[in-house]
Design an enzyme around this catalytic site. Structure first.
Site, PDB file in Angstrom:
ATOM      1  N   ALA A 186       0.836  -1.208   0.000  1.00 34.34           N
ATOM      2  CA  ALA A 186       0.000   0.000   0.000  1.00 34.34           C
ATOM      3  C   ALA A 186       0.870   1.257   0.000  1.00 34.34           C
ATOM      4  O   ALA A 186       0.543   2.244  -0.668  1.00 34.34           O
ATOM      5  CB  ALA A 186      -0.946  -0.012   1.199  1.00 34.34           C
TER       6      ALA A 186
ATOM      7  N   ALA B 152       2.055   1.715  -3.502  1.00 37.03           N
ATOM      8  CA  ALA B 152       0.956   2.193  -4.345  1.00 37.03           C
ATOM      9  C   ALA B 152       0.657   3.667  -4.078  1.00 37.03           C
ATOM     10  O   ALA B 152       0.502   4.462  -5.013  1.00 37.03           O
ATOM     11  CB  ALA B 152      -0.294   1.342  -4.112  1.00 37.03           C
ATOM     12  N   GLU B 153       0.592   4.050  -2.804  1.00 38.40           N
ATOM     13  CA  GLU B 153       0.303   5.454  -2.498  1.00 38.40           C
ATOM     14  C   GLU B 153       1.437   6.359  -2.954  1.00 38.40           C
ATOM     15  O   GLU B 153       1.210   7.459  -3.444  1.00 38.40           O
ATOM     16  CB  GLU B 153       0.025   5.665  -1.011  1.00 38.40           C
ATOM     17  CG  GLU B 153      -0.325   7.109  -0.732  1.00 38.40           C
ATOM     18  CD  GLU B 153      -1.216   7.316   0.479  1.00 38.40           C
ATOM     19  OE1 GLU B 153      -1.519   8.486   0.756  1.00 38.40           O
ATOM     20  OE2 GLU B 153      -1.613   6.332   1.129  1.00 38.40           O
ATOM     21  N   SER B 154       2.670   5.881  -2.823  1.00 35.04           N
ATOM     22  CA  SER B 154       3.824   6.680  -3.267  1.00 35.04           C
ATOM     23  C   SER B 154       3.776   6.930  -4.763  1.00 35.04           C
ATOM     24  O   SER B 154       3.934   8.073  -5.208  1.00 35.04           O
ATOM     25  CB  SER B 154       5.129   5.971  -2.898  1.00 35.04           C
ATOM     26  OG  SER B 154       5.277   5.878  -1.504  1.00 35.04           O
TER      27      SER B 154
ATOM     28  N   SER C 273       0.539   9.136  -5.629  1.00 34.15           N
ATOM     29  CA  SER C 273       0.689  10.534  -5.202  1.00 34.15           C
ATOM     30  C   SER C 273       1.729  11.249  -6.053  1.00 34.15           C
ATOM     31  O   SER C 273       1.549  12.405  -6.439  1.00 34.15           O
ATOM     32  CB  SER C 273       1.099  10.604  -3.728  1.00 34.15           C
ATOM     33  OG  SER C 273       0.047  10.182  -2.911  1.00 34.15           O
TER      34      SER C 273
END
Length: 141
Positions: free
Chosen positions: A59, A62-64, A67
């Site tokens: 996660a 994925a968020e890195s 974003s």
């Protein structure tokens, strides 16, 4: 003077120094008009106790990448970007090698963005499917 893609990638990865991305050894490896790709090694730093890739590390990858894609495709002189929500469906375990996250836009609005992030392994097996929503807020000038 226009920077080469290699120089842009070097510049992008320099921004990641002293962040969670550096801690997890996440690096941006490719980008295009509507996508961004990052990779992360799978080793003991990102394992859960039974020796496979931790879903939280997936996660974070994925968020890195999601974003960063929103940042890269926004006018950062006018707005700043923040994540609103991330979901992750983990489909397969990984014990070693690398995982790759490719973020593509499902919606690229002026205020909100929705990204689809596919996480694969070295053999192109689908490991996780993630969705990230971000928001672009005006900078105070």
């Amino acid at each position: 003077m226009q920077l080469s893609k290699e120089d842009k990638l070097k510049q992008i990865n320099e921004v990641c120094k002293h962040t969670l991305m550096e801690t997890l050894e996440i690096s941006i490896t490719d980008f295009g008009d509507d996508y961004l790709v990052a990779k992360m090694p799978v080793n003991e730093r990102v394992y859960q106790p039974d020796g496979v890739l931790h879903g939280g590390a997936t996660a974070a990858l994925a968020e890195s990448v999601g974003s960063f894609a929103s940042h890269l495709f926004s006018n950062l002189e006018e707005v700043f970007v923040r994540g609103i929500e991330i979901t992750a469906n983990h489909l397969k375990s990984v014990k070693n090698g690398h995982v790759y996250a490719k973020a593509t836009f499902l919606h690229k609005g002026r205020t909100t963005q929705l990204l689809d992030i596919r996480v694969t392994d070295d053999h192109d097996n689908l490991i996780s499917v993630c969705r990230l929503s971000t928001i672009s807020l005006p900078r105070n000038k």
